[in-house]
Design a protein around this motif. Structure first.
Motif, PDB file in Angstrom:
ATOM      1  N   GLY A 383     -30.120  69.863-120.835  1.00 45.25           N
ATOM      2  CA  GLY A 383     -30.934  68.737-121.987  1.00 45.25           C
ATOM      3  C   GLY A 383     -30.909  67.296-121.800  1.00 45.25           C
ATOM      4  N   ALA A 384     -29.900  67.033-121.470  1.00 49.35           N
ATOM      5  CA  ALA A 384     -30.179  65.119-121.012  1.00 49.35           C
ATOM      6  C   ALA A 384     -31.103  64.802-119.866  1.00 49.35           C
ATOM      7  CB  ALA A 384     -28.904  64.735-120.212  1.00 49.35           C
ATOM      8  N   ARG A 385     -31.385  65.361-119.020  1.00 54.36           N
ATOM      9  CA  ARG A 385     -32.665  65.358-117.250  1.00 54.36           C
ATOM     10  C   ARG A 385     -34.200  65.720-118.177  1.00 54.36           C
ATOM     11  NH1 ARG A 385     -32.241  65.772-111.630  1.00 54.36           N
ATOM     12  NH2 ARG A 385     -30.018  64.432-112.094  1.00 54.36           N
ATOM     13  N   MET A 386     -33.958  66.840-119.275  1.00 53.79           N
ATOM     14  CA  MET A 386     -35.291  67.669-119.002  1.00 53.79           C
ATOM     15  C   MET A 386     -35.389  68.258-120.378  1.00 53.79           C
ATOM     16  SD  MET A 386     -35.134  69.563-115.966  1.00 53.79           S
ATOM     17  CE  MET A 386     -37.164  70.928-115.996  1.00 53.79           C
ATOM     18  N   GLY A 387     -34.214  68.221-121.817  1.00 55.51           N
ATOM     19  CA  GLY A 387     -34.583  68.200-123.368  1.00 55.51           C
ATOM     20  C   GLY A 387     -34.307  69.632-122.873  1.00 55.51           C
ATOM     21  N   LYS A 389     -36.676  71.812-122.619  1.00 52.17           N
ATOM     22  CA  LYS A 389     -37.012  72.743-121.207  1.00 52.17           C
ATOM     23  C   LYS A 389     -36.104  73.106-120.562  1.00 52.17           C
ATOM     24  CE  LYS A 389     -39.865  70.560-118.763  1.00 52.17           C
ATOM     25  NZ  LYS A 389     -40.903  69.759-118.027  1.00 52.17           N
ATOM     26  N   GLY A 390     -35.862  71.922-120.045  1.00 55.49           N
ATOM     27  CA  GLY A 390     -33.663  72.137-119.008  1.00 55.49           C
ATOM     28  C   GLY A 390     -33.301  73.228-119.248  1.00 55.49           C
ATOM     29  N   ARG A 391     -33.067  73.300-120.487  1.00 57.24           N
ATOM     30  CA  ARG A 391     -31.888  74.295-121.616  1.00 57.24           C
ATOM     31  C   ARG A 391     -32.716  75.675-121.308  1.00 57.24           C
ATOM     32  NH1 ARG A 391     -27.888  72.134-124.168  1.00 57.24           N
ATOM     33  NH2 ARG A 391     -27.693  69.704-125.041  1.00 57.24           N
ATOM     34  N   GLY A 438     -25.858  76.643-125.505  1.00 57.81           N
ATOM     35  CA  GLY A 438     -26.357  75.470-125.355  1.00 57.81           C
ATOM     36  C   GLY A 438     -27.729  75.577-126.124  1.00 57.81           C
ATOM     37  N   VAL A 439     -28.637  76.683-126.630  1.00 58.07           N
ATOM     38  CA  VAL A 439     -30.316  76.676-126.920  1.00 58.07           C
ATOM     39  C   VAL A 439     -29.641  76.584-128.285  1.00 58.07           C
ATOM     40  CG1 VAL A 439     -31.864  77.447-126.769  1.00 58.07           C
ATOM     41  CG2 VAL A 439     -30.995  76.953-124.792  1.00 58.07           C
ATOM     42  N   VAL A 440     -28.989  77.459-129.082  1.00 55.25           N
ATOM     43  CA  VAL A 440     -28.849  78.051-129.460  1.00 55.25           C
ATOM     44  C   VAL A 440     -28.514  76.604-131.400  1.00 55.25           C
ATOM     45  CG1 VAL A 440     -27.572  79.123-131.981  1.00 55.25           C
ATOM     46  CG2 VAL A 440     -27.333  79.979-129.689  1.00 55.25           C
ATOM     47  N   PRO A 441     -27.959  75.417-130.999  1.00 53.97           N
ATOM     48  CA  PRO A 441     -27.512  74.522-132.341  1.00 53.97           C
ATOM     49  C   PRO A 441     -29.255  73.990-132.187  1.00 53.97           C
ATOM     50  CG  PRO A 441     -25.884  74.525-130.473  1.00 53.97           C
ATOM     51  CD  PRO A 441     -26.935  75.019-130.050  1.00 53.97           C
ATOM     52  N   LEU A 442     -29.908  73.744-131.281  1.00 53.15           N
ATOM     53  CA  LEU A 442     -31.500  73.024-131.680  1.00 53.15           C
ATOM     54  C   LEU A 442     -32.006  74.187-132.493  1.00 53.15           C
ATOM     55  CD1 LEU A 442     -31.853  72.603-127.729  1.00 53.15           C
ATOM     56  CD2 LEU A 442     -30.903  71.341-129.075  1.00 53.15           C
ATOM     57  N   THR A 504     -41.430  74.721-124.688  1.00 51.05           N
ATOM     58  CA  THR A 504     -41.147  75.940-124.534  1.00 51.05           C
ATOM     59  C   THR A 504     -40.630  75.830-123.077  1.00 51.05           C
ATOM     60  OG1 THR A 504     -42.945  76.011-123.135  1.00 51.05           O
ATOM     61  CG2 THR A 504     -43.257  76.836-125.630  1.00 51.05           C
ATOM     62  N   THR A 505     -39.846  77.042-122.205  1.00 56.95           N
ATOM     63  CA  THR A 505     -39.265  77.461-121.434  1.00 56.95           C
ATOM     64  C   THR A 505     -40.667  76.649-119.955  1.00 56.95           C
ATOM     65  OG1 THR A 505     -38.839  79.403-122.067  1.00 56.95           O
ATOM     66  CG2 THR A 505     -38.695  78.773-119.775  1.00 56.95           C
ATOM     67  N   PHE A 506     -41.644  76.545-119.847  1.00 53.68           N
ATOM     68  CA  PHE A 506     -42.746  75.953-119.388  1.00 53.68           C
ATOM     69  C   PHE A 506     -43.045  74.417-120.145  1.00 53.68           C
ATOM     70  CE2 PHE A 506     -41.442  80.370-117.660  1.00 53.68           C
ATOM     71  CZ  PHE A 506     -41.614  80.332-116.962  1.00 53.68           C
ATOM     72  N   GLY A 507     -42.133  74.089-120.318  1.00 55.78           N
ATOM     73  CA  GLY A 507     -43.122  72.955-121.039  1.00 55.78           C
ATOM     74  C   GLY A 507     -43.652  72.163-122.009  1.00 55.78           C
ATOM     75  N   ARG A 508     -44.568  73.040-122.295  1.00 59.65           N
ATOM     76  CA  ARG A 508     -45.260  72.579-123.110  1.00 59.65           C
ATOM     77  C   ARG A 508     -44.777  70.995-124.418  1.00 59.65           C
ATOM     78  NH1 ARG A 508     -47.416  76.279-127.486  1.00 59.65           N
ATOM     79  NH2 ARG A 508     -45.890  76.286-128.257  1.00 59.65           N
ATOM     80  N   PRO A 509     -45.779  70.338-124.104  1.00 59.67           N
ATOM     81  CA  PRO A 509     -44.714  69.204-124.674  1.00 59.67           C
ATOM     82  C   PRO A 509     -44.805  69.011-126.390  1.00 59.67           C
ATOM     83  CG  PRO A 509     -47.022  68.640-123.509  1.00 59.67           C
ATOM     84  CD  PRO A 509     -46.684  69.647-123.556  1.00 59.67           C
ATOM     85  N   PRO A 510     -44.317  68.587-126.865  1.00 64.68           N
ATOM     86  CA  PRO A 510     -43.699  68.314-129.029  1.00 64.68           C
ATOM     87  C   PRO A 510     -45.457  68.131-129.096  1.00 64.68           C
ATOM     88  CG  PRO A 510     -42.515  66.781-128.255  1.00 64.68           C
ATOM     89  CD  PRO A 510     -42.827  66.984-126.947  1.00 64.68           C
ATOM     90  N   ARG A 511     -45.341  68.429-130.329  1.00 63.97           N
ATOM     91  CA  ARG A 511     -47.023  67.931-130.602  1.00 63.97           C
ATOM     92  C   ARG A 511     -46.431  67.352-132.476  1.00 63.97           C
ATOM     93  NH1 ARG A 511     -51.185  72.195-129.255  1.00 63.97           N
ATOM     94  NH2 ARG A 511     -49.325  73.523-130.493  1.00 63.97           N
ATOM     95  N   GLY A 512     -46.797  66.277-133.451  1.00 58.43           N
ATOM     96  CA  GLY A 512     -47.460  65.978-134.443  1.00 58.43           C
ATOM     97  C   GLY A 512     -45.437  65.662-135.041  1.00 58.43           C
ATOM     98  N   LEU A 513     -45.721  66.303-136.118  1.00 56.51           N
ATOM     99  CA  LEU A 513     -44.631  65.653-136.399  1.00 56.51           C
ATOM    100  C   LEU A 513     -43.531  65.976-135.871  1.00 56.51           C
ATOM    101  CD1 LEU A 513     -42.626  64.633-139.471  1.00 56.51           C
ATOM    102  CD2 LEU A 513     -42.988  67.735-139.889  1.00 56.51           C
ATOM    103  N   GLN A 514     -42.873  67.386-135.268  1.00 57.10           N
ATOM    104  CA  GLN A 514     -42.324  68.296-134.179  1.00 57.10           C
ATOM    105  C   GLN A 514     -41.921  66.846-133.638  1.00 57.10           C
ATOM    106  OE1 GLN A 514     -40.167  70.271-134.731  1.00 57.10           O
ATOM    107  NE2 GLN A 514     -41.106  71.449-136.439  1.00 57.10           N
ATOM    108  N   ALA A 515     -42.893  65.927-132.758  1.00 57.97           N
ATOM    109  CA  ALA A 515     -42.908  65.271-131.878  1.00 57.97           C
ATOM    110  C   ALA A 515     -41.581  63.669-132.248  1.00 57.97           C
ATOM    111  CB  ALA A 515     -43.846  64.226-131.134  1.00 57.97           C
ATOM    112  N   ALA A 516     -41.940  63.672-133.789  1.00 59.02           N
ATOM    113  CA  ALA A 516     -41.058  62.449-134.054  1.00 59.02           C
ATOM    114  C   ALA A 516     -40.172  62.669-134.887  1.00 59.02           C
ATOM    115  CB  ALA A 516     -42.145  62.370-135.923  1.00 59.02           C
ATOM    116  N   LEU A 517     -39.634  63.733-134.952  1.00 53.19           N
ATOM    117  CA  LEU A 517     -38.929  64.196-135.268  1.00 53.19           C
ATOM    118  C   LEU A 517     -37.880  64.406-133.826  1.00 53.19           C
ATOM    119  CD1 LEU A 517     -39.380  67.706-138.193  1.00 53.19           C
ATOM    120  CD2 LEU A 517     -37.693  65.040-138.596  1.00 53.19           C
TER     121      LEU A 517
END
Length: 523
Positions: A383-387, A389-391, A438-442, A504-517
């Motif tokens: 998570g620290a390295r890849m966000g 997606k890594g988890r 490790g994914v659940v709290p997100l 997502t698992t294969f790395g779609r980047p965050p968009r819109g409001l989610q990216a700001a959060l």
């Protein structure tokens, strides 16, 4: 929904409230006073240099019982350990019980199926309630309530009574949700995966301890001249009595969160109700940015009902919760079924005596001392390295490895090879559990208890389904083979569907409001 203008007015009014200043702690803490280090095995990322009273070695920090963080850590895993002792109190005694009651193998598996299924229901209900009561009180109630059917279990004389007793004992599995939420309240995001996995893994060892101790205690009673039809009844008194004593102590020896009343202490009770309602409703609905401090109050029952309803809706309706539940069924569900079946499997297939077969099963569970924490630490590092997606990728990869090892274990015909594969399988299964949580709290940060309950219920339902297959007469090797296929599907299909804050698992980047959060370093 409260208008944003009213929210601004309430926030301005709340600035005049008398809020207690942060106190000093033995561990580095974040702005919510959650510990930023736990250092199991010294593997997780180094915590930022923030305020703490002492600087000590990682091992000393891990073994410390200082209040509130490490005291809660140790009390948490010990409570969960005792819950597993209660949950599996009957497992190693089923041979004696079967003889006493004249049960068939199918009837024994039916009682086991009920024992595995009841936590699924209790975990679903306990999640939303934890948003209001806090984990410590809920843990006390679960331990003391389920100690009663364990103590009364010795009075069971037939199949129906055995099923009823084991069903109610299974409710103690709901303590897992308390365990995970308590860790969330005490430890910061950068070490949360390690903290949750460590308390859960060490607590899971209660199953192995239960099988060893209950078998040995019963065997010694029989050796001392106590009839077998009475010895197992006396043996059940031991875990029930210990759980009652510990439940009474638990109410007084630890804290729910680093500060009293969760995060913020205020004097004006009416203001507490208004501010808490505004903050919780706006944060759950994503209509306002995350506040610097969240409040947990018990003064206004209306606030509690709204928070529970909103949290249950938000966490329970999120598809990610159910995708992770399917994946958790493929890890924790497999572990539970192995506890219930390995003794008979080694006895029938390899001719291992019941006592030694129970020892082998216990050793499978004792890998939890490092395997599940290792999964949590790995999740934090990815998570620290890849966000996120890594988890997600780490979790999917570990499930695929678990499926391959389970298939190989079911096919092997040598005892030595079976023991080696079982050891590797144990590490993979338990590491996958740590990676999953490790994914659940997100998924839904404010409704983490509800999400934890949904995901945890998946594990119990997986074990119940496998027990039902065994009750229908399926051979153990066949069940293992079926489980291996499900593990592969559980890794592949939901992994394609999970979407955590735009990741997502294969790395779609965050968009819109989610990216700001998204907050860098919070994974």
């Amino acid at each position: 929904m409260i208008p944003k203008a009213d929210l601004s007015a309430i926030a301005a009014q709340s600035s005049s409230l008398d809020i207690e200043a942060p106190s000093k702690f033995d561990l580095p803490v974040d702005h919510d006073d959650r510990a930023q280090t736990i250092n199991p095995f010294g593997l997780q990322p180094t915590a930022p240099k923030t305020r703490c009273k002492t600087r000590c070695s990682p091992l000393r920090r891990l073994l410390s019982c200082s209040r509130p963080h490490m005291r809660a850590f140790h009390v948490n895993w010990i409570s969960f350990f005792l819950s597993f002792w209660l949950w599996f109190a009957f497992t190693s005694l089923l041979g004696s019980i079967q003889k006493t009651m004249g049960l068939t193998d199918s009837q024994v598996w039916i009682s086991t199926c009920l024992n595995m299924a009841s936590p699924a229901l209790s975990r679903l209900f306990v999640g939303p309630l934890l948003e209001w009561t806090g984990p410590r009180l809920a843990q006390v109630v679960i331990l003391m309530a389920t100690a009663v059917p364990v103590l009364l279990g010795g009075l069971a004389d037939n199949f129906a009574e055995l099923c009823v007793v084991r069903f109610f004992i299974g409710i103690t599995g709901a303590s897992f949700v308390c365990c995970q939420v308590w860790a969330t309240l005490m430890f910061s995001d950068n070490v949360l995966g390690a903290a949750q996995a460590t308390v859960a893994g060490w607590g899971n060892m209660g199953a192995s301890f239960s099988m060893l101790v209950m078998w040995e205690f019963n065997d010694r009673l029989v050796g001392s001249g106590v009839p077998e039809d009475r010895s197992w009844r006396y043996t059940l008194i031991l875990p029930g009595a210990v759980a009652l004593v510990w439940g009474g102590l638990l109410a007084f020896i630890a804290d729910d969160a680093p500060r009293p009343d969760a995060r913020v202490r205020v004097r004006d009770a009416s203001a507490v109700g208004r501010v808490s309602l505004a903050i919780n409703l706006s944060f759950i609905a994503d209509d306002a940015p995350r506040p610097d401090a969240r409040t947990l109050v018990r003064d206004a029952s209306a606030v509690g009902r709204v928070v529970i309803r909103k949290a249950a809706t938000k966490g329970g309706n999120d598809p990610n919760s159910w995708y992770l539940a399917l994946q958790y069924a493929a890890s924790f569900g497999i572990e539970l079924h192995l506890y219930n079946s390995l003794t008979g499997y080694f006895n029938e297939r390899f001719g291992v005596t019941p006592g030694r077969a129970i020892l082998v099963t216990s050793l499978f569970g004792f890998f939890n001392v490092f395997a599940r924490p290792l999964g949590g630490v790995l999740s934090d590092k990815l998570g620290a390295r890849m966000g996120p997606k890594g988890r997600l990728q780490g979790h999917a990869a570990m499930l695929l490895l678990e499926g391959a090892l389970l298939a190989a274990f079911a096919a092997v015909g040598s005892l030595a090879a079976a023991l080696v594969l079982l050891s590797l399988l144990s590490i993979a299964v338990q590491a996958a559990e740590g990676l999953c949580f490790g994914v659940v709290p997100l998924v839904q940060p404010l409704a983490s208890a509800t999400v934890s309950g949904v995901v945890a219920a998946g594990g119990s339902l997986g074990a119940a389904a496998l027990a039902a297959a065994s009750a229908c007469g399926a051979r153990t090797e066949t069940v293992y083979g079926f489980a291996a296929g499900y593990v592969v599907l559980a890794a592949a299909v939901p992994a394609l569907l999970i979407n955590i804050r735009g990741h997502t698992t294969f790395g779609r980047p965050p968009r819109g409001l989610q990216a700001a959060l998204d907050v860098p370093g919070a994974w």
